[in-house]
Design an enzyme around this catalytic site. Sequence first.
Site: not given
Lengths: 402, 230
Positions: A155, A295, A330
């Site tokens: 990620c 994040h 996400h």
Amino acid sequence: MPKAVITGLGAVCSAGWGMDDCWEAAVQGRSGTGRLDMVEVGDEDCQVAAQVPARDGNGYESSVFRLLDFYRFAEAEALEHAGLDRNALVSNQRARVVVASHGFAWKSDEFAAASRGEKVDGHDLSLHFRQPVESAHQLIGGDFGDRYSGVGTACSAGLVALLEAGEMVRSGLADIVIAGGVETAIKEAMVTMYSRLGALTTLNDTPETASRPFDVTRAGFVGGEGAAMLVIESEKSAEARGVTPLAELAGYGTAVSTAHITAGSVGGEIQALSMQRALDNAGAGIADVDYINMHGTSTPDNDLSESEGVLRVFGDAAPPVSSTKGVTGHLLGAAGAIEAAFSVMAIRTDTLPPTANLNEVDPRCKLGDYISGSARHTPCSGVLSNSFGLAGSNASVFLRQL
Amino acid sequence: MRAFVDASAKIGFGDPYELNRRELVPFRHDRRCIGDFEFLTLACFKELLGAEGQMEGRRCGLYFAGAKDTMRLDAELHEYLADKPDRVAALTQFSEELNPLVALEWLTNIGLYLAVKEGIDCWRHTQYINHSHSDHSAVAAAVRDLSIGAVDVGFAVVAIAGPRFDEVPEKVGAVGVRIVAQGDNEAGDVFEVVSRPQPELLLEMQSAHSVVGHGSALAIELPVNEPVGS
């Protein structure tokens, strides 16, 4: 050392096609999450996703075509924004391409389907995700030959791709780099794996508010998809072309923690190291940071440990923070890229986007200023953006107004 | 851009190697491809790290190259499972003993695991997944980062496991180099870092370094092309 500057942005996400639409949604805190209808995931705990709306009413023959369409759209928009012609770049030995992807686009669904109703956990399923990615990579960047790099660091990959581009420009290896990430991760296999890892949201009743970073009721992330591409070039190259840079890619840092497969480091120690290295790399101090694009995945663990990491670096002087994943979900391998693009827009417009769906900050998240509700209009000349990957791949970049 | 290879390692690729070295990691898998892959990557990287404490105080960059044949492993797994009456059971059995840390992002996590285990200070880490020349991306990134002082030492490693369950082809192996900014053969031959189908670049670099000899450095040059039309 040459300065690396950003001269073009392009994006597509669940909030819309094009940088303007995506940014407008981020500023308004308008979520693109809905009921998961692209794929059938049985009775998995998560039934929502941030899916990109169909363009021209057409579907895709396969997830590869879906990925390519996202990529080509974002790349074309970024190049147009920067005033560049792709064909000219292909023949320019000083131009490169770096693209990140988590690699979920491929034929792994049948493995997940095979496990439906059986006791196979997410860890086992994760074995089967790395299906042949090369075909799409060849289609994306094959015409650039060895001037094309594919990056896969989970990620954090989208941000690592920008770091790669920055290093290429600063080292003199390239004048212009098209860099970013693309993801078509809303696959049965992804949902199954992350759901069984306990990382996906279970807030299915109200999809639009399911991604709620830092909120006390957050319950996991919402899987998203899309792409974001940025044009990174040397300041000299931009000057020679008569282009005004949007911002400077001033510094970046990475740090590694493998303390746990999915959890961040205890107390945010390694995340803090990543942020500090980005600032040091830019020759910047904490007073130079006006905003942090976190994040902020909406998982209980990440949002806590990232907050702790920010506290370690900034203490009481922490700037306002927010996560745009409340809007986009996400984007996994593309998350770092679209959030960096949002960070550039924050600098360009002196506007800090809110964290969508943040109603009550988790009392364990102890930063002083989580932006919620509406966007904040305030001078913004320096932004730190974080991306943290499973298994401890952490990256941060610092963007600065020129 | 010039840098120096001061250590190199090659496991497999036609050379015999011992498979069952469980001391490397606690979770090594006995299945051929996955077991090979873990073993190869770790053994190669560990050899490049050198003696204990050698990396102390040095800012390290890890540049791993994903391999087409490794990705093909998944296709082979697909075939392996295809004729099993109970694919879930077969899958579970296959995955037995495998630590999930390895599974999520093969190369990066294997490398990162060992890096943390060995206590090295990792300042850059990337896994390259453009398959035709990802070892070139890894080497080029190491030279690039060394040239601007982002790291003190770079490790570029590619590992290929597979391509089939039931054979041990010449193509299975891991090869890597340790790259530093300063070397001891400024006047010697220079190896030019030019891409070719992986893993040939790293294999040739390892071979060239072995000719120079252990304890010596091989000068390598990463071409920097001039701008077109300027």
